[in-house]
Structures are given as structure tokens and as C-alpha cells.
Enzyme design. Structure first.
Site, PDB file in Angstrom:
ATOM      1  N   SER A   1     -36.439  16.160   0.732  1.00  0.00           N
ATOM      2  CA  SER A   1     -36.025  16.832   1.964  1.00  0.00           C
ATOM      3  C   SER A   1     -34.830  17.752   1.709  1.00  0.00           C
ATOM      4  O   SER A   1     -34.718  18.803   2.327  1.00  0.00           O
ATOM      5  CB  SER A   1     -35.705  15.816   3.063  1.00  0.00           C
ATOM      6  N   SER A   2     -33.955  17.389   0.757  1.00  0.00           N
ATOM      7  CA  SER A   2     -32.794  18.259   0.485  1.00  0.00           C
ATOM      8  C   SER A   2     -33.256  19.569  -0.135  1.00  0.00           C
ATOM      9  O   SER A   2     -32.775  20.648   0.238  1.00  0.00           O
ATOM     10  CB  SER A   2     -31.830  17.602  -0.502  1.00  0.00           C
TER      11      SER A   2
ATOM     12  N   ALA B   1     -36.264  20.980   0.070  1.00  0.00           N
ATOM     13  CA  ALA B   1     -37.034  21.781   1.031  1.00  0.00           C
ATOM     14  C   ALA B   1     -36.098  22.428   2.058  1.00  0.00           C
ATOM     15  O   ALA B   1     -36.288  23.596   2.421  1.00  0.00           O
ATOM     16  CB  ALA B   1     -38.081  20.908   1.722  1.00  0.00           C
TER      17      ALA B   1
ATOM     18  N   ASP C   1     -37.985  20.491  -7.998  1.00  0.00           N
ATOM     19  CA  ASP C   1     -38.218  20.284  -6.564  1.00  0.00           C
ATOM     20  C   ASP C   1     -38.006  21.583  -5.783  1.00  0.00           C
ATOM     21  O   ASP C   1     -38.734  21.881  -4.831  1.00  0.00           O
ATOM     22  CB  ASP C   1     -37.340  19.134  -6.024  1.00  0.00           C
TER      23      ASP C   1
END
Ligand code: MEV
Length: 323
Positions: free
Chosen positions: A111-112, A114, A155
């Protein structure tokens, strides 16, 4: 006042975690659990953030103060991303940012990363800078290094480019693997893992046994290159057996845990082609490949070992403008 909303996908590591921090390749797929960022320009020179999913509400500071003082955990990536963007592109006008997530930050879907990527894309749009995907990746990767000191950036690449990627540390290679599907089964262990702690524990192991760990990284590199060929052929049986091999090497790095081991062997006993942990280890998720007629048994295998099956779509689209 101009408002832009963007979204970016989460990720799952398929092969090559840990070794990719040290100049080796990995394979990552983007998952269609997305983060959204809405940016409004302000008349002031303030920075405002609303990120209720990570308990950040009414967080405000002056742009010149970005990066200073105590930053709440949930605001860190967005704040440092904005600081890097503003410094790089000499922007001074204030912004209000609201982020929203399709998924819980506890799954380890990134989530970080994205949120960092969709905020930078939205800033690029709102300030009409037209940044390329590589520009967005570079600023995002700088943000990871500023915060964590370490990390491969895989990521961030998944969030920017989407799809399924062959990736080498820091974006030295970012290659899209054109495949039509990826029939992955994902099991969540229920155990929260901390990436930086795990990177540090592998680092300690490599200081104590440099040749052993280098040997493991080299074996992972060979395996990732084989996996790339088999993924491109969509030969899932072979990809599954390479996952088993990768899992053994991750085990040797000391990053697996009993719960993940149980979930992995349970899926193999249920007729899966192969399984491994996905990401830093220590908890979060495992992934498995199985023949379609064994999906029900494999899902049951995950549940029997105490895990939770997560329904995710892989090979998802990269960062995009929503409105
Ligand atoms: C974490 O999800 C994967 C690691 O390889 C770290 C990284 O690549 O940045 C352990």
C-alpha cells in the site's frame, strides 16, 4: 480549482525476493487491489493529507517543513514523495491530498508503494508536467531509499508499469512479460511482517556467512531466469516446481516461518504444482499454483493450515488517471 484522481495497483512477488536487493532479478505481478489519490491545488503554500485508511486525518504542515519533525507512520511515504517531487520540479503551490485503499495495508500488497506512485502521478497531472513512467519510478524509488535506506524498488515498478515484470534492482531492467493470465492462489498467514527488519536479518546472515549467502543469491538469480522463460510459456507446472525451489532458498535465508511452511506444504499435499512465500517473509502472504481441477482442494489446504485465501486478480494495469 483543479482536482485529479489517480490509482495504482498493489503487488505480489513471484520470484527473487531478497536477492533482488543485491543486484539480482525478480519477477513481480501487479494485483488489482488499488490505492487512489485525489489532489486539489490550494491557494496557500500548505500540505494537507487525509489518509483515513492508515489513521491519518487532518494532517497539515507547511511545504518548507516537509520531511521535518515527527511524521506519522501512515503519512511517511506520501509526505516524502511530495517533498521529493516539489524539490525536483521546483513547485511551491500548496496541495490537499486524499488517499483511499481497496485493500488493507496488513496484507503486504504494497500500500505504501502504490500510494507513493499514485500521488506522484496525480502531482504530475495537476502541475501539467507530463512525467514519463520512468520519471515517476525514479522519484518513487528515491522515496523508498530516503525512508528505508534499502530496497530494490520492485514494488514501485509494479505500481507504475503494472502487468507482470522482470525487474533488476533499482530499475536497471524493467521488462514486461506478456502473458494472458496467471492462475495464482494467494493465502494470507495473518502474521504481520516488517520488510526492513527482514532485510536486516538477511544482511546479518550475509555478514556472518558471506559466501553462503552470495551462493544463495546466485542460485536465486539462475532460478529467476529459468522462471522467466517458463512464465512466458505459461508452463504453470514448471513454474510451480521452480516456486518450490525458490522457497527452499528463502528458507535457507531464514525468512520463512512455521505458519507459511505449513500453508505451503498443505497446498502441495492437496495437489498444487508448487508454492512459496511472497515478499519479505516473516508472515504476510504465500502464493501457490495448481491445476484448475485442484483449486478447491488447494484453497482448503490453505484454510486447514490456518491461512485465509484472498481473491486477487493478477497482471493488473499500472498507474492511471481515474478522473
Ligand atoms: C519485500 O517485499 C521484498 C524484498 O526483496 C525487499 C525489496 O525488494 O525491496 C525483501
Amino acid at each position: 480549482m483543479k482536482t485529479i484522481t489517480t490509482s495504482a495497483p498493489g503487488k505480489l512477488m513471484l520470484f527473487g525476493e531478497h536477492a533482488v536487493v543485491y543486484n539480482r532479478p525478480c519477477i513481480v505481478t501487479a494485483v488489482n487491489e488499488r490505492m487512489y489519490a485525489t489532489i486539489e491545488l490550494l491557494d496557500s503554500s500548505g500540505f494537507e493529507l487525509q489518509a483515513p485508511d492508515v489513521n491519518v486525518v487532518d494532517y497539515k504542515k507547511q511545504i518548507r517543513e516537509l520531511g521535518n519533525g515527527d511524521i506519522p507512520k501512515g503519512a511517511k511515504f506520501v509526505e516524502i514523495a511530495v517533498k521529493n517531487f516539489f524539490e525536483n520540479y521546483h513547485v511551491t503551490q500548496g496541495v490537499k491530498i486524499t488517499t483511499k485503499s481497496d485493500f488493507s495495508s496488513r496484507f503486504g500488497f504494497g500500500s505504501s508503494s502504490a500510494s507513493t506512485v499514485c500521488v506522484i502521478k496525480a502531482l504530475s497531472e495537476v502541475f501539467e508536467l507530463n512525467l514519463s513512467n520512468k520519471d515517476i519510478f525514479d522519484i518513487s524509488y528515491k522515496t523508498v531509499l530516503d525512508i528505508q535506506g534499502k530496497g530494490s524498488g520492485f514494488d514501485m515498478a509494479a505500481a507504475v508499469y503494472g502487468g507482470t515484470l522482470y525487474f533488476v534492482t533499482g530499475g536497471k531492467v524493467i521488462e514486461t512479460l506478456n502473458i494472458s493470465s496467471l492462475p495464482l492462489i494467494v493465502g494470507y498467514s495473518g502474521v504481520k511482517a516488517d520488510t526492513v527488519t527482514l532485510i536486516n536479518s538477511v544482511k546479518e546472515l550475509s555478514v556472518a556467512n558471506p559466501q553462503v549467502v552470495e551462493g544463495i543469491y546466485n542460485s536465486i538469480e539462475i532460478l529467476v531466469n529459468k522462471a522467466k522463460e517458463e512464465v512466458l510459456k505459461e508452463n504453470w507446472e514448471q513454474v510451480g516446481s521452480l516456486m518450490q525451489e525458490n522457497q527452499k532458498l528463502l528458507h535457507a535465508l531464514g525468512v520463512s516461518i512455521q505458519k507459511l511452511d505449513d500453508m505451503i506444504s498443505s497446498t502441495s499435499n492437496a495437489g498444487g504444482y508448487g508454492a512459496k512465500l511472497s515478499g519479505a517473509g516473516g508472515g504476510d502472504c504465500m502464493i501457490a499454483l495448481a491445476p484448475t481441477d485442484k483449486t478447491t482442494e488447494v484453497n482448503k489446504g490453505i484454510a486447514d493450515a490456518g491461512g485465509v485465501v484472498l481473491t486477487v486478480t493478477t497482471n493488473a494495469k499500472g498507474v492511471k488517471i481515474e478522473s
